[in-house]
Enzyme design. Structure first.
Site, PDB file in Angstrom:
ATOM      1  N   THR A  66       0.871  -1.180   0.000  1.00 42.49           N
ATOM      2  CA  THR A  66       0.000   0.000   0.000  1.00 42.49           C
ATOM      3  C   THR A  66       0.907   1.228   0.000  1.00 42.49           C
ATOM      4  O   THR A  66       1.269   1.733  -1.054  1.00 42.49           O
ATOM      5  CB  THR A  66      -0.965  -0.004   1.201  1.00 42.49           C
ATOM      6  OG1 THR A  66      -0.229  -0.188   2.412  1.00 42.49           O
ATOM      7  CG2 THR A  66      -2.000  -1.105   1.057  1.00 42.49           C
ATOM      8  N   LYS A  92       3.622  -6.617   4.245  1.00 37.44           N
ATOM      9  CA  LYS A  92       3.395  -5.237   3.831  1.00 37.44           C
ATOM     10  C   LYS A  92       3.236  -4.420   5.095  1.00 37.44           C
ATOM     11  O   LYS A  92       2.853  -4.926   6.137  1.00 37.44           O
ATOM     12  CB  LYS A  92       2.172  -5.086   2.928  1.00 37.44           C
ATOM     13  CG  LYS A  92       0.840  -5.460   3.505  1.00 37.44           C
ATOM     14  CD  LYS A  92      -0.017  -4.410   4.196  1.00 37.44           C
ATOM     15  CE  LYS A  92       0.048  -3.027   3.710  1.00 37.44           C
ATOM     16  NZ  LYS A  92      -0.096  -2.015   4.780  1.00 37.44           N
ATOM     17  N   THR A 103      -0.545  -2.140  11.589  1.00 40.09           N
ATOM     18  CA  THR A 103      -1.011  -2.320  10.213  1.00 40.09           C
ATOM     19  C   THR A 103      -0.155  -3.255   9.375  1.00 40.09           C
ATOM     20  O   THR A 103      -0.363  -3.372   8.188  1.00 40.09           O
ATOM     21  CB  THR A 103      -1.100  -0.977   9.465  1.00 40.09           C
ATOM     22  OG1 THR A 103       0.192  -0.369   9.466  1.00 40.09           O
ATOM     23  CG2 THR A 103      -2.114  -0.080  10.088  1.00 40.09           C
TER      24      THR A 103
END
Length: 190
Positions: A66, A92, A103
């Protein structure tokens, strides 16, 4: 709404691959409070399924990025008296990483046959000093995931005697990926 998108995604992917919905794992990231569009999710899942290949790991690593400035993947070959097996992984995550992963999304694979309880034990041990030791920005998020999956394709069966080799393989890959995330701190100037 988010749970409904997750359930619908699982059902769609299970039909797509002809498996049970319990065999589908969901991981997502995005802006907190913004609903995912189910049509985009299912369209992306169908496109990803069509692009699957034995050599597609680099494409998969790029696809999960991302805000990441670079892809992160690692793999090791583990030699045991019972034969060779492999552990690989990709992650990621950029920013908003804090102990307990925040995250960051991580996906570890192993081609040995491992009973779920033993795999969970080895993953927990590997994550403790690798992914769970990362801090970037001191921020939290709702999305923190590391999955470990074992296919059994190598024919090596992990038992109590081979457990240390499995844990070492998972730890080696997790460490390399965690260090790659920690490199973000240096690259971002924190």
């Amino acid at each position: 709404a988010g749970m409904q998108v997750a359930r619908s995604t699982v059902e769609f992917v299970a039909r797509l691959f002809g498996c049970r919905s319990e065999e589908v794992l969901v991981a997502s990231t995005g802006v907190i409070g913004v609903d995912l569009d189910l049509r985009k999710v299912t369209s992306g899942a169908a496109a990803a399924a069509a692009a699957l290949s034995r050599d597609g790991h680099q494409n998969a690593t790029l696809a999960i990025m991302t805000t990441d400035p670079f892809p992160k993947e690692a793999a090791v070959r583990v030699e045991t008296p019972a034969g060779v097996f492999h552990v690989g992984g990709m992650t990621k995550g950029s920013g908003m990483i804090e102990p307990m992963m925040a995250t960051m999304l991580g996906f570890l694979t192993c081609d040995a046959h491992v009973e779920p309880a033993l795999l969970k034990q080895a993953l927990s041990a590997a994550v403790r000093d690798t992914f769970n030791a990362i801090t970037v920005d001191g921020e939290c998020s709702t999305n923190d995931t590391v999955f470990a999956m074992a296919s059994g394709d190598s024919g090596v069966v992990i038992d109590d005697l081979l457990y240390p080799a499995l844990e070492a393989g998972l730890r080696a890959v997790s460490k390399e990926l965690a260090i790659a995330h920690a490199g973000l701190v240096i690259r971002k100037g924190f």
